[in-house]
Design a protein around this motif. Structure first.
Motif, short mmCIF file in Angstrom:
data_model
loop_
_atom_site.label_atom_id
_atom_site.label_comp_id
_atom_site.label_asym_id
_atom_site.label_seq_id
_atom_site.Cartn_x
_atom_site.Cartn_y
_atom_site.Cartn_z
N ASN A 586 -30.57 -4.54 -8.68
CA ASN A 586 -30.32 -5.19 -9.98
C ASN A 586 -31.01 -6.54 -10.01
O ASN A 586 -30.66 -7.44 -9.27
CB ASN A 586 -28.82 -5.37 -10.21
CG ASN A 586 -28.10 -4.03 -10.23
OD1 ASN A 586 -28.70 -3.01 -10.59
ND2 ASN A 586 -26.85 -4.04 -9.84
N MET A 619 -26.91 -4.91 -15.12
CA MET A 619 -26.40 -6.26 -14.93
C MET A 619 -25.53 -6.32 -13.67
O MET A 619 -25.52 -7.31 -12.96
CB MET A 619 -25.60 -6.70 -16.17
CG MET A 619 -25.33 -8.19 -16.24
SD MET A 619 -26.83 -9.21 -16.18
CE MET A 619 -27.33 -9.22 -17.91
N GLN A 623 -18.22 -0.80 -11.50
CA GLN A 623 -16.99 -1.39 -10.96
C GLN A 623 -15.84 -0.44 -11.22
O GLN A 623 -15.98 0.51 -12.01
CB GLN A 623 -16.71 -2.71 -11.67
CG GLN A 623 -17.46 -3.89 -11.11
CD GLN A 623 -16.78 -5.19 -11.50
OE1 GLN A 623 -15.56 -5.29 -11.47
NE2 GLN A 623 -17.57 -6.17 -11.88
N TRP A 624 -14.68 -0.72 -10.66
CA TRP A 624 -13.50 0.13 -10.82
C TRP A 624 -13.14 0.29 -12.29
O TRP A 624 -12.61 1.31 -12.69
CB TRP A 624 -12.32 -0.47 -10.04
CG TRP A 624 -11.83 -1.77 -10.61
CD1 TRP A 624 -12.42 -2.97 -10.47
CD2 TRP A 624 -10.69 -1.96 -11.43
NE1 TRP A 624 -11.72 -3.93 -11.15
CE2 TRP A 624 -10.64 -3.33 -11.74
CE3 TRP A 624 -9.68 -1.11 -11.93
CZ2 TRP A 624 -9.64 -3.88 -12.54
CZ3 TRP A 624 -8.68 -1.67 -12.71
CH2 TRP A 624 -8.67 -3.05 -13.02
N ASN A 625 -13.44 -0.71 -13.11
CA ASN A 625 -13.03 -0.64 -14.50
C ASN A 625 -14.21 -0.67 -15.47
O ASN A 625 -14.04 -0.92 -16.64
CB ASN A 625 -12.08 -1.78 -14.82
CG ASN A 625 -12.72 -3.13 -14.57
OD1 ASN A 625 -13.84 -3.20 -14.06
ND2 ASN A 625 -12.03 -4.18 -14.92
N ARG A 626 -15.43 -0.50 -14.92
CA ARG A 626 -16.57 -0.60 -15.82
C ARG A 626 -17.75 0.12 -15.19
O ARG A 626 -18.10 -0.16 -14.04
CB ARG A 626 -16.94 -2.07 -16.03
CG ARG A 626 -18.06 -2.26 -17.03
CD ARG A 626 -18.20 -3.69 -17.45
NE ARG A 626 -18.29 -4.57 -16.29
CZ ARG A 626 -18.35 -5.89 -16.37
NH1 ARG A 626 -18.30 -6.47 -17.53
NH2 ARG A 626 -18.44 -6.62 -15.29
N LEU B 99 -7.67 -7.11 -7.95
CA LEU B 99 -8.82 -6.30 -8.40
C LEU B 99 -9.79 -7.23 -9.14
O LEU B 99 -9.36 -8.17 -9.81
CB LEU B 99 -8.34 -5.20 -9.36
CG LEU B 99 -7.67 -3.99 -8.69
CD1 LEU B 99 -6.96 -3.16 -9.75
CD2 LEU B 99 -8.68 -3.16 -7.94
N PRO B 100 -11.10 -6.93 -9.04
CA PRO B 100 -12.07 -7.82 -9.69
C PRO B 100 -11.90 -7.85 -11.20
O PRO B 100 -11.55 -6.85 -11.80
CB PRO B 100 -13.44 -7.21 -9.34
CG PRO B 100 -13.19 -6.24 -8.25
CD PRO B 100 -11.76 -5.82 -8.34
N ARG B 102 -13.18 -8.64 -15.26
CA ARG B 102 -14.25 -8.07 -16.06
C ARG B 102 -15.14 -9.21 -16.56
O ARG B 102 -15.16 -9.51 -17.74
CB ARG B 102 -13.62 -7.30 -17.23
CG ARG B 102 -14.45 -6.13 -17.73
CD ARG B 102 -13.70 -5.35 -18.78
NE ARG B 102 -12.78 -4.36 -18.24
CZ ARG B 102 -11.46 -4.35 -18.46
NH1 ARG B 102 -10.90 -5.30 -19.18
NH2 ARG B 102 -10.71 -3.41 -17.94
N GLN B 105 -21.78 -11.52 -16.23
CA GLN B 105 -22.59 -12.30 -15.30
C GLN B 105 -23.21 -13.48 -16.03
O GLN B 105 -23.80 -13.32 -17.09
CB GLN B 105 -23.71 -11.42 -14.70
CG GLN B 105 -24.71 -12.25 -13.92
CD GLN B 105 -25.68 -11.39 -13.13
OE1 GLN B 105 -25.28 -10.60 -12.29
NE2 GLN B 105 -26.96 -11.54 -13.41
N MET B 347 -33.09 -12.38 -5.29
CA MET B 347 -31.83 -12.54 -6.04
C MET B 347 -30.71 -13.09 -5.15
O MET B 347 -29.86 -13.84 -5.61
CB MET B 347 -31.38 -11.18 -6.60
CG MET B 347 -32.27 -10.63 -7.68
SD MET B 347 -32.12 -11.56 -9.22
CE MET B 347 -30.44 -11.14 -9.65
#
Lengths: 820, 353
Positions: A586, A619, A623-626, B99-100, B102, B105, B347
């Motif tokens: 990415n 990007m 992820q776990w939710n996305r 948990l991460p 949302r 970035q 990066m």
């Protein structure tokens, strides 16, 4: 400049504390880049005495010696006993003092001395030659020491081999410091110590042969040669140099060659005077006289220099020549033909001063730097030539024998006159921002060799010494006083001044806004090389004619960096490849920087500031939710939309790019950004073959914008629109249209047909279904928000407006309503 | 009286049902059973007409009191049950807050740009403006107007990249040219002095080029920040004070500065400025090569010859100039081990700042 403190101490008192000395030099303008503590390159070598010397029973050239080394060797009874050493040298006799390497001694070249047997006779050590101890290049047998050498003393201590050699950064304005004499003067001035005359050791005795009967000097161009002195030394014997000289030259970073060359190098290091010794027998004669001509080289003339290189000369260079041929390259290097060799018995010693600018250009044109050229291009003191020539001749006679011809040929038409300067105390103090006492300034200048007197009006008259060519203006003297007075003593202040404000220009504000926006879009700023490969644009499939306008670097470091970039994209593609090769999939990068275009007949290329970006992968990883959403054209376009919004660009639209004008982009996924009628840049997916050419993996979404165009289009302020306080009515409409109808067309029609009360339109769905909608058709669903500024809309009013909208849009685009 | 007993019986049963109700739904059933249209208590309230007149007062009073009591009990029980149910539903909604999130970035600024921003901001704060110029420059503005004439030995101090002169002119030295990649941003100062009358207070950040092969401590392309002040009455003390202030802003208030006399063609007197080592604080360590100091910039009072080129009278005006390398400051502040990382676009490196 390497300066041996042991050597320096011959002329001036130097503090014992090396650290303090280095700090002091640093703070007075002589940068210390290193301090090399030197010791002997051997160990366990002591002074010994030959007690007895007998023939080796099994050899006709070796000796068996009994050597007293004091208490380094003890007999069975515990008292000192002589060592038995077998030796092949012939140059010693009984009772000579010598250097003895004991068993266990380490000598240069990783030699370790062990007990051994030589043709059956035990040998417990070695009688050393200077070469074996790394003290001389060649030697005839072992070293014979003075009679007073104390037996048993460590030989390194006896020779006083410990020394510190400072590596000093001499700035280009201080040619005087490129010599031991100059450094002694500098250190003397710093510490208020007196400096001994460095030329006292030898006095010149001349023979009866007048120099001008042997040599005739003619200088053709006085601009190129300020002074030329010559003398002949006859009857010399070329051989090795004495140890002390080898030691000093080595400390100064030079290699010992032979006594003649070493003597010229020694004078160079001691006095900063470049010398050249010609083999006088190899200089062409007219009758008995050599004709030395200092002239401009002819264009294309050839000379083989001392280093064996055949040099093609140009008229800007100066040669020392006989009427027949060039002999040496003035100020830079001698010629191979007239070089001093082991067979040389007669030399002509040149002591000259050549012009700085010509020497500098010659050196750069030939890529040939020498100790001479470095000094000449910084200016050598012409006033010292006679003394230097006499000292050099005396030194050579002392080292090599022979005798010097009578009188110095000294061509010196315009003697240099010392600079006569004024030093205005009040102006000095005002510029420094400190009250520095006049007595202190006067003292410093005097210590530096200036003659100071009163010129009235709080002004000093200062006559600068000729060995300081950098002291030619009043300001030069200010610097001298300040550096020895101490910069640290000047009080720290901030400038006053009225009505001064620090402000950001419009350009800076726009650049700031761009950075903020791009970072908010998730892009990371990077920097890539301004250099590019000549074929970068071909690889990128850009129009090859653009390449004709590349700015070519004359002396690139490598072929990949031989032109200045015409686009930022190749650099970014290299970074994409770098990341992909390092398992980082990415990549979101942008760079703001200049691109360069040359124009025939124009000195300076055109520099345009560009903004470019690349989006590769997504990007973020899933992820776990996305889920991970791979980048496509619309991510790039979204970034430009954000920029357009943030910079308040007027009348923004995206126009499909023609495939033949943007061959570096994937057809059908490329667009121009147009604002207020001007094309600002492009966005698209880089053509897969171009991506591949940069060893990266597609898809790569990219954009490149012209900052000037952006700046020109940006509106200085935004317009305010009233915000309604009344409720909204929301409706959805799906239109079925032909594939060819674009979103932009639909949006424009709907917006104009909706009238004032249509507050907002969003395209929320595109749907294709051949059975239900028909082939070549698509359904586009829009969410409409109806709202008035001055009243609550009634259902009937909205129904009427929407019916009108449907009719108008249908007429204009052929759209039919699918569902409501 | 039988009616009273019956009512009390309804009361007892209702209160017991309320008490034992398991949820707000069950409680609602109880409410309907007792107080609904055909609820047990409603029945008595409706049939008051059939109660003998003499008993009406007492029955009515009893009925009212029972109804109030039941309603209150219902309300209390409802509150308790609703609260328990909300607690339960919230308990079920609890998440692993580790948990991460949302997050969107947010992109990053390049380390060098960040340093340039920081330094230019410091100078803006003391009244300087930012000036800029082209990266390809003529020999005149890069060297000559800065008191470095064509054969000046100081030219050897910087290895210069030359570019092809499109006017077809040739340099007097092979391989050189009148057009070059600027080796310093000082050209901006020369232009500014030509274009603008004093007072001048500017900083000029920008890319410069020197012919060094890229290695861990060299880059052929790097960034400089140079400054120029020209005004009446500018002193060497002002130069010291300004750079001391700036270094403390960049590196920290506890850092000391020292000036070492040096040589630059365009300034006189000239100096290099050291900052006390941030690791050993001046005692001497490996980082500062035992000196206790690290070099950060070069500076000096503007040479009168430079004023001469720009037609500024050195008897009226004085000034100072300084220059520092952004990459050098980055190395000192962040210990970047290999300068080439700054141009690789890695990066993993860029996202650190």
């Amino acid at each position: 400049m390497k300066v041996s403190l042991k050597w320096l101490r011959e002329y001036v008192e130097v503090p014992d504390d090396n650290k303090a000395l280095c700090d002091k030099l640093d703070l007075t303008g002589t940068g210390v880049e290193g301090a090399d503590e030197k010791g002997a390159s051997f160990s366990n070598v002591v002074v010994g005495q030959i007690l007895a010397k007998e023939h080796h029973p099994n050899s006709d050239h070796m000796w068996v010696c009994s050597v007293d080394v004091g208490d380094h060797n003890l007999g069975d009874d515990g008292s000192p006993a002589p060592l038995q050493i077998v030796c092949g040298a012939q140059n010693f006799k009984a009772l000579d003092k010598i250097a003895v390497a004991l068993v266990g001694a380490q000598l240069p070249g990783d030699v370790k001395i062990k007990k051994s047997k030589l043709r059956g006779i035990k040998s417990c050590g070695m009688n050393c030659s200077s070469r074996e101890l790394g003290l001389g290049a060649e030697s005839d047998g072992i070293m014979i020491l003075p009679e007073d050498a104390p037996i048993g003393v460590d030989f390194a201590d006896y020779l006083d081999l410990t020394d510190t050699v400072l590596d000093l950064e001499i700035t280009p304005n201080r040619p005087d410091c490129l010599s031991m004499e100059g450094m002694a003067r500098e250190v003397g001035a710093i510490y208020r110590e007196s400096v001994a005359d460095v030329c006292t050791d030898y006095t010149l005795e001349e023979n009866g042969q007048a120099t001008d009967e042997l040599v005739d000097v003619s200088v053709k161009d006085p601009d190129r040669c300020l002074r030329y002195a010559a003398r002949v030394i006859d009857g010399i014997k070329v051989g090795p140099s004495p140890d002390w000289m080898v030691e000093r030259l080595t400390a100064a970073g030079m290699r010992s060659i032979n006594n003649v060359v070493d003597a010229t190098n020694y004078v160079l290091m001691l006095l900063g005077q470049p010398l050249h010794a010609f083999d006088f027998d190899k200089v062409d004669k007219t009758g008995s006289r050599a004709q030395i001509i200092v002239r401009a080289a002819a264009d294309g003339e050839h000379l083989t220099t001392l280093d064996g290189e055949d040099r093609t000369l140009s008229s800007d260079m100066t040669v020392i020549a006989s009427p027949q041929r060039p002999l040496a390259l003035a100020g830079v290097m001698g010629g191979l033909d007239s070089e001093v060799t082991d067979q040389t018995t007669s030399i002509m010693l040149e002591t000259a001063v050549f012009d700085a600018a010509h020497t500098s250009r010659t050196s750069r044109n030939l890529g040939l730097m020498s100790e001479s050229s470095i000094r000449y291009e910084r200016k050598v003191d012409a006033a010292a030539v006679e003394r230097n020539a006499d000292f050099a001749a005396a030194l050579i006679v002392a080292l090599c024998g022979g005798s010097a011809s009578k009188g110095l040929i000294d061509w010196y038409p315009q003697p240099v006159s010392p600079c006569d300067l004024r030093f205005r105390m009040p102006r000095f103090c005002k510029m420094m921002g400190a009250d520095i006492p006049r007595a202190e300034a006067e003292d410093i200048l005097t210590r530096l060799g200036c003659k100071v007197s009163d010129a009235g009006d709080d002004t000093m008259r200062v006559i600068a010494p000729t060995y300081r060519p950098d002291l030619e203006r009043e300001i030069d003297l200010y610097e001298e006083v300040l550096r020895l007075y101490g910069m640290a003593k000047i009080p720290r202040t901030l400038p006053g001044g009225r009505g001064r404000v620090g402000r950001k220009s419009r350009h800076e504000k726009i650049i700031d806004r761009l950075h903020t926006t791009l970072q908010a879009c998730g892009l990371n700023e990077t920097m890539t090389y301004s250099f590019a490969g000549e074929d970068d644009l071909i690889k990128l499939r850009m129009d090859p004619s653009v390449k004709d306008h590349a700015v070519h670097v004359i002396n690139p470091i490598n072929a990949d960096q031989s032109v200045m970039r015409q686009s930022i994209i190749p650099g970014l593609l290299r970074s994409v490849a770098f990341n992909q090769h390092h398992d980082c999939e990415n990549v979101q990068l942008y760079e703001i920087g200049n691109v360069f275009t040359s124009h025939e007949g124009r000195k300076l290329p055109r520099e345009q500031q560009k903004l470019a970006g690349v989006l590769v992968g997504s990007m973020a990883n899933a992820q776990w939710n996305r889920p991970a959403t791979p980048f496509d054209f619309f991510d790039g376009k979204g970034v430009l939309e954000a920029i357009a919004r943030e910079l308040a660009l007027p009348k923004v639209r995206f126009k499909a790019a023609d495939a033949d004008k943007t061959p570096f982009l994937q057809p059908g996924r490329a667009a121009y950004l147009i604002a207020g009628g001007a094309t600002i840049g492009w966005v698209g997916e880089i053509h897969p073959l171009a991506v591949k050419a940069f060893e990266a993996e597609a898809p790569v979404v990219a954009f490149e914008l012209d900052i000037d165009h952006l700046e020109a289009s940006t509106r200085p302020s935004r317009d305010y629109h009233d915000v309604s306080e009344f409720p909204a009515v929301r409706t959805d409409i799906a239109f079925v249209v032909d594939e060819g109808v674009t979103a932009e067309q639909m949006m424009q029609r709907i917006t104009s047909a909706g009238g004032k009360i249509l507050d907002d339109v969003q395209l929320f769905d595109i749907y294709r279904d051949e059975e239900r909608l028909g082939a070549g058709k698509k359904s586009m669903a829009f969410a409409l928000v109806w709202r008035a500024l001055d009243r609550t809309l009634k259902g009937a009013e909205v129904d009427k407006a929407q019916a009108k909208l449907i009719t108008k849009v249908g007429k204009a685009t052929g759209a039919e309503v699918r569902a409501r | 009286m039988a009616v009273i007993d019956e009512i009390n019986e309804v009361r007892t049963r209702a209160l017991a049902d309320i008490e034992s109700a398991q949820g707000t739904d069950a409680l609602d059933t109880v409410r309907v059973d007792v107080l609904g249209k055909s609820g047990a208590l409603t029945h008595y309230l409706r049939s008051m007409g059939s109660i003998p007149a003499g008993d009406r007062a007492i029955v009515g009073k009893t009925l009212n009191s029972v109804r109030d009591e039941v309603e209150t009990a219902l309300q209390h029980k409802h509150d308790a049950l609703a609260s328990a149910e909300l607690d339960q539903s919230m308990a079920q909604g609890a998440v692993d807050i580790t948990l991460p999130g949302r997050a969107q970035q947010v992109g990053t600024r390049h380390l060098i740009s960040g340093i340039i921003d920081e330094i230019t901001d410091i100078f803006r704060g003391i009244g300087y403006s930012v000036a800029s110029g082209t990266e390809v420059e003529t020999d005149y503005y890069n060297f000559e107007a800065l008191n470095t004439p064509p054969d000046h030995p100081a030219r050897g101090m910087q290895d210069t990249f030359y570019v092809v002169d499109q006017t077809g002119e040739h340099s007097s030295v092979r391989g050189e040219s009148d057009v070059l990649l600027r080796t310093q941003t000082s050209g901006v100062q020369a232009h500014t002095m030509e274009d603008q009358k004093p007072p001048i207070y500017i900083v000029a950040p920008g890319k410069v080029y020197r012919r060094d092969v890229a290695d861990p401590s060299h880059l052929p392309q790097f960034n400089q920040i140079e400054g120029l002040v020209v005004d009446k009455g500018i002193t060497f003390g002002d130069l010291r004070g300004t750079l001391d202030y700036v270094c403390k802003q960049i590196f920290g208030e506890d850092r000391e500065t020292r000036f070492r006399p040096h040589y630059f063609p365009f300034t006189e007197p000239s100096a290099e400025v050291d900052v006390s080592c941030g690791i050993c604080h001046g005692k001497g360590c490996r980082f500062c090569k035992g000196t206790g100091w690290v070099e950060v910039l070069g500076c000096g009072m503007v040479d009168p010859n430079v004023f001469g080129y720009a037609d500024i009278d050195p008897e009226v005006y004085s000034g100072f100039a300084f220059g520092m390398g952004a990459e050098r400051i980055a190395c000192l502040k962040y210990n970047v081990p290999d300068l080439r990382m700054l141009l690789a676009g890695d990066m993993r490196f860029l996202r650190q700042f």
